[in-house]
Design an enzyme around this catalytic site. Structure first.
Site, PDB file in Angstrom:
ATOM      1  N   ARG A 240       0.829  -1.210   0.000  1.00  0.00           N
ATOM      2  CA  ARG A 240       0.000   0.000   0.000  1.00  0.00           C
ATOM      3  C   ARG A 240       0.866   1.263   0.000  1.00  0.00           C
ATOM      4  O   ARG A 240       0.539   2.244  -0.674  1.00  0.00           O
ATOM      5  CB  ARG A 240      -0.997  -0.024   1.149  1.00  0.00           C
ATOM      6  CG  ARG A 240      -2.086  -1.081   0.846  1.00  0.00           C
ATOM      7  CD  ARG A 240      -3.222  -1.088   1.784  1.00  0.00           C
ATOM      8  NE  ARG A 240      -4.012   0.132   1.802  1.00  0.00           N
ATOM      9  CZ  ARG A 240      -4.967   0.444   0.938  1.00  0.00           C
ATOM     10  NH1 ARG A 240      -5.229  -0.347  -0.080  1.00  0.00           N
ATOM     11  NH2 ARG A 240      -5.668   1.556   1.081  1.00  0.00           N
TER      12      ARG A 240
ATOM     13  N   THR B  84      -4.927   6.733  -2.799  1.00  0.00           N
ATOM     14  CA  THR B  84      -5.825   6.981  -3.921  1.00  0.00           C
ATOM     15  C   THR B  84      -5.967   8.477  -4.171  1.00  0.00           C
ATOM     16  O   THR B  84      -5.916   8.930  -5.310  1.00  0.00           O
ATOM     17  CB  THR B  84      -7.203   6.356  -3.648  1.00  0.00           C
ATOM     18  OG1 THR B  84      -7.027   4.965  -3.376  1.00  0.00           O
ATOM     19  CG2 THR B  84      -8.127   6.509  -4.827  1.00  0.00           C
TER      20      THR B  84
ATOM     21  N   ASN C 117      -7.777   5.042 -11.397  1.00  0.00           N
ATOM     22  CA  ASN C 117      -6.347   5.089 -11.120  1.00  0.00           C
ATOM     23  C   ASN C 117      -5.652   3.822 -11.594  1.00  0.00           C
ATOM     24  O   ASN C 117      -6.276   2.924 -12.136  1.00  0.00           O
ATOM     25  CB  ASN C 117      -6.096   5.387  -9.630  1.00  0.00           C
ATOM     26  CG  ASN C 117      -6.606   4.288  -8.733  1.00  0.00           C
ATOM     27  OD1 ASN C 117      -6.151   3.152  -8.779  1.00  0.00           O
ATOM     28  ND2 ASN C 117      -7.580   4.624  -7.888  1.00  0.00           N
TER      29      ASN C 117
ATOM     30  N   HIS D 139      -4.882  -1.278  -7.746  1.00  0.00           N
ATOM     31  CA  HIS D 139      -5.582  -1.589  -6.500  1.00  0.00           C
ATOM     32  C   HIS D 139      -4.672  -2.512  -5.696  1.00  0.00           C
ATOM     33  O   HIS D 139      -4.002  -3.373  -6.254  1.00  0.00           O
ATOM     34  CB  HIS D 139      -6.896  -2.319  -6.788  1.00  0.00           C
ATOM     35  CG  HIS D 139      -7.470  -2.962  -5.561  1.00  0.00           C
ATOM     36  ND1 HIS D 139      -8.266  -2.278  -4.676  1.00  0.00           N
ATOM     37  CD2 HIS D 139      -7.313  -4.210  -5.045  1.00  0.00           C
ATOM     38  CE1 HIS D 139      -8.590  -3.071  -3.682  1.00  0.00           C
ATOM     39  NE2 HIS D 139      -8.027  -4.265  -3.883  1.00  0.00           N
TER      40      HIS D 139
END
Length: 173
Positions: free
Chosen positions: A87, A93, A118, A121
């Site tokens: 992450r 995001t 975007n 994920h």
């Protein structure tokens, strides 16, 4: 702590081997191991399973349309503290920082950074990872079967010219 996570290169970006390879390179440089990977294609049912926490929110219809618009590229990734490491590598995001995938790739392509549409994920928890990996494995099997069926049909009906889908590798990082 060793963890397993799910990473998806989203539609549009999954059409470029250069982008997929760059994301895989960054994952591997961060100590992650790619355990399984494949092109996949989300349908509305699997999109709603994947993003079930967003159903009913104002942006969900656009997110679902984007996710089902084209093929994606899924990866099962493992490593120490995989969820947090991945992450951080992918970036937020909203307002991603320079040096993250969500910042660097759109910048290199000269396109706007978008919240819904975007680049990538990644799982936000172990529970999400388990759910998303299950969906990925279903979609991988279906995509593989579809490609096999398409190849069989193409071989039966050969005509002049090329019958393959060219991956758009015009992106340069």
């Amino acid at each position: 702590m060793k963890q397993i996570s799910y990473v998806m290169v989203k539609p549009y970006f999954a059409n470029s081997k250069v982008i997929i390879d760059e994301i895989k390179r960054r994952l591997q440089l961060s100590g992650m191991k790619i355990m399984d990977e494949s092109y996949i294609r989300y349908d509305k049912k699997r999109a709603s399973m994947h993003y079930s926490e967003h159903i009913g929110k104002s942006f969900y219809p656009e997110l679902e349309d984007y996710l089902t618009s084209d093929k994606a590229y899924g990866m099962i990734v493992a490593g120490e503290n995989a969820i947090q490491v991945i992450r951080e590598l992918m970036g937020q995001t909203k307002n991603p920082k320079e040096g993250t995938v969500r910042y660097d790739i759109p910048k290199a392509l000269g396109i706007a950074m978008r919240i819904t549409e975007n680049v990538v994920h990644s799982s936000d928890s172990e529970e999400s990872a388990k759910k998303e990996i299950g969906i990925f494995l279903q979609l991988k099997k279906e995509y593989s079967n579809q490609q096999t069926n398409n190849t069989a049909k193409t071989n039966k009906t050969k005509t002049s010219g090329s019958n393959f889908n060219k991956c758009d590798d015009d992106f340069v990082l």
